[in-house]
Design a protein around this motif. Structure first.
Motif, PDB file in Angstrom:
ATOM      1  N   SER A 188       0.673  -1.213  -0.132  1.00 21.68           N
ATOM      2  CA  SER A 188      -0.129   0.000   0.028  1.00 21.68           C
ATOM      3  C   SER A 188       0.888   1.238  -0.057  1.00 21.68           C
ATOM      4  O   SER A 188       0.326   2.399  -0.611  1.00 21.68           O
ATOM      5  CB  SER A 188      -0.959   0.074   1.356  1.00 21.68           C
ATOM      6  N   SER A 189       2.088   1.248   0.551  1.00 26.76           N
ATOM      7  CA  SER A 189       2.834   2.212   0.620  1.00 26.76           C
ATOM      8  C   SER A 189       3.140   2.767  -0.951  1.00 26.76           C
ATOM      9  O   SER A 189       3.428   4.083  -1.257  1.00 26.76           O
ATOM     10  CB  SER A 189       4.181   2.029   1.257  1.00 26.76           C
ATOM     11  N   LEU A 190       3.230   1.960  -1.883  1.00 29.91           N
ATOM     12  CA  LEU A 190       3.245   2.169  -3.137  1.00 29.91           C
ATOM     13  C   LEU A 190       2.063   2.892  -3.902  1.00 29.91           C
ATOM     14  O   LEU A 190       2.110   3.506  -4.812  1.00 29.91           O
ATOM     15  CB  LEU A 190       3.541   0.836  -4.361  1.00 29.91           C
ATOM     16  N   LEU A 191       0.994   2.761  -3.196  1.00 27.94           N
ATOM     17  CA  LEU A 191      -0.319   3.489  -3.514  1.00 27.94           C
ATOM     18  C   LEU A 191      -0.445   5.054  -3.191  1.00 27.94           C
ATOM     19  O   LEU A 191      -1.028   5.866  -3.690  1.00 27.94           O
ATOM     20  CB  LEU A 191      -1.606   3.027  -3.061  1.00 27.94           C
TER      21      LEU A 191
ATOM     22  N   GLU B 278       3.567   9.662  -5.701  1.00 26.37           N
ATOM     23  CA  GLU B 278       3.111  10.360  -7.014  1.00 26.37           C
ATOM     24  C   GLU B 278       3.105   9.142  -7.958  1.00 26.37           C
ATOM     25  O   GLU B 278       3.779   8.236  -8.137  1.00 26.37           O
ATOM     26  CB  GLU B 278       4.273  11.124  -7.292  1.00 26.37           C
ATOM     27  N   ASN B 279       2.029   9.394  -8.933  1.00 30.02           N
ATOM     28  CA  ASN B 279       1.737   8.354  -9.864  1.00 30.02           C
ATOM     29  C   ASN B 279       1.296   7.198  -9.261  1.00 30.02           C
ATOM     30  O   ASN B 279       2.166   6.210  -9.713  1.00 30.02           O
ATOM     31  CB  ASN B 279       2.730   8.336 -10.811  1.00 30.02           C
ATOM     32  N   PRO B 280       0.570   6.850  -8.287  1.00 29.42           N
ATOM     33  CA  PRO B 280       0.383   5.627  -7.907  1.00 29.42           C
ATOM     34  C   PRO B 280      -0.409   4.630  -8.592  1.00 29.42           C
ATOM     35  O   PRO B 280      -0.751   4.898  -9.604  1.00 29.42           O
ATOM     36  CB  PRO B 280      -0.842   6.075  -6.676  1.00 29.42           C
ATOM     37  N   MET B 281       0.083   3.421  -8.536  1.00 32.72           N
ATOM     38  CA  MET B 281      -0.350   2.210  -9.116  1.00 32.72           C
ATOM     39  C   MET B 281      -1.617   1.835  -8.354  1.00 32.72           C
ATOM     40  O   MET B 281      -1.753   1.736  -7.252  1.00 32.72           O
ATOM     41  CB  MET B 281       0.594   1.243  -9.057  1.00 32.72           C
TER      42      MET B 281
ATOM     43  N   LEU C 202      -0.958  -3.549  -9.045  1.00 37.97           N
ATOM     44  CA  LEU C 202      -0.139  -4.185  -8.109  1.00 37.97           C
ATOM     45  C   LEU C 202      -0.293  -5.697  -8.048  1.00 37.97           C
ATOM     46  O   LEU C 202       0.696  -6.359  -8.001  1.00 37.97           O
ATOM     47  CB  LEU C 202      -0.319  -3.475  -6.710  1.00 37.97           C
ATOM     48  N   THR C 203      -1.538  -6.066  -8.164  1.00 32.88           N
ATOM     49  CA  THR C 203      -1.679  -7.525  -8.326  1.00 32.88           C
ATOM     50  C   THR C 203      -1.269  -8.441  -9.391  1.00 32.88           C
ATOM     51  O   THR C 203      -0.540  -9.431  -9.336  1.00 32.88           O
ATOM     52  CB  THR C 203      -3.277  -7.974  -8.069  1.00 32.88           C
ATOM     53  N   ARG C 204      -1.555  -7.627 -10.531  1.00 34.21           N
ATOM     54  CA  ARG C 204      -0.887  -8.318 -11.832  1.00 34.21           C
ATOM     55  C   ARG C 204       0.560  -8.099 -11.969  1.00 34.21           C
ATOM     56  O   ARG C 204       0.942  -9.375 -12.422  1.00 34.21           O
ATOM     57  CB  ARG C 204      -1.303  -7.212 -12.835  1.00 34.21           C
TER      58      ARG C 204
ATOM     59  N   ASP D  82      -6.290 -12.129 -16.987  1.00 37.60           N
ATOM     60  CA  ASP D  82      -6.646 -10.663 -16.412  1.00 37.60           C
ATOM     61  C   ASP D  82      -5.365 -10.026 -17.157  1.00 37.60           C
ATOM     62  O   ASP D  82      -5.577  -8.988 -17.577  1.00 37.60           O
ATOM     63  CB  ASP D  82      -6.635 -10.624 -14.980  1.00 37.60           C
ATOM     64  N   CYS D  83      -4.099 -10.464 -16.848  1.00 41.55           N
ATOM     65  CA  CYS D  83      -3.000  -9.918 -17.496  1.00 41.55           C
ATOM     66  C   CYS D  83      -2.996  -9.797 -18.960  1.00 41.55           C
ATOM     67  O   CYS D  83      -2.740  -8.691 -19.769  1.00 41.55           O
ATOM     68  CB  CYS D  83      -1.673 -10.422 -16.932  1.00 41.55           C
TER      69      CYS D  83
END
Length: 159
Positions: free
Chosen positions: A26-29, A32-35, A40-42, A82-83
């Motif tokens: 979640s820190s990646l969310l 800036e420019n969050p995923m 992230l799951t992909r 999904d990917c």
């Protein structure tokens, strides 16, 4: 000592497991420019394919993804589908066995993985912004050593 710095070696080693449990993507969310959580799951699937392509060039199948992620083949199949639907992976015939289908990253998948790497670095730099540079580099070195040891242990256990 403080909550963040257990006093004894035993307390420190006991605290490692829960600390790993608190690590969150979640820190990646939050940078800036969050995923998205979906992307992230992909990246769990895409990372495995990318490692194979960059490393030993082994062919990656849906079954290999399931084994790597420790999940049921039907779950891995849905993740791979999904990917593919998102344009990050493509299926191709195996060059070793034409009856098998293997997975390859698309240019869009490579860009997503490059973006993930940029976001991971930005998150690390943000989280450790108040650390002395030598501690940041030592932590990074030890984390890489830990992951390499984890991979080696997994190979030993499988063999």
């Amino acid at each position: 000592m403080t909550k963040h710095h257990p006093g004894s070696a035993e307390a420190l080693l006991d605290a490692v497991g829960p600390a790993f449990g608190k690590l969150r993507r979640s820190s990646l969310l939050d940078i800036e420019n969050p995923m998205s959580q979906k992307d992230l799951t992909r990246t769990l699937v895409l990372h495995h394919v990318l490692e194979a392509e960059q490393g030993d060039a082994r062919e990656v199948t849906v079954g290999a993804v399931a084994t790597h992620l420790g999940t049921d083949p039907s779950v891995a199949s849905r993740m791979v589908s999904d990917c593919i639907s998102a344009g990050y992976l493509r299926r191709a015939a195996s060059q070793q066995d034409g009856r098998r289908t293997v997975l390859h990253l698309t240019p869009e998948g490579r860009e997503l993985m490059a973006r993930l790497r940029r976001n991971q670095r930005a998150a690390f730099e943000h989280i450790t912004a108040d650390w002395p540079e030598h501690e940041r580099l030592e932590f990074a070195r030890l984390m890489l050593k830990y992951v390499a040891s984890q991979d080696a242990a997994r190979e030993r256990d499988a063999g």
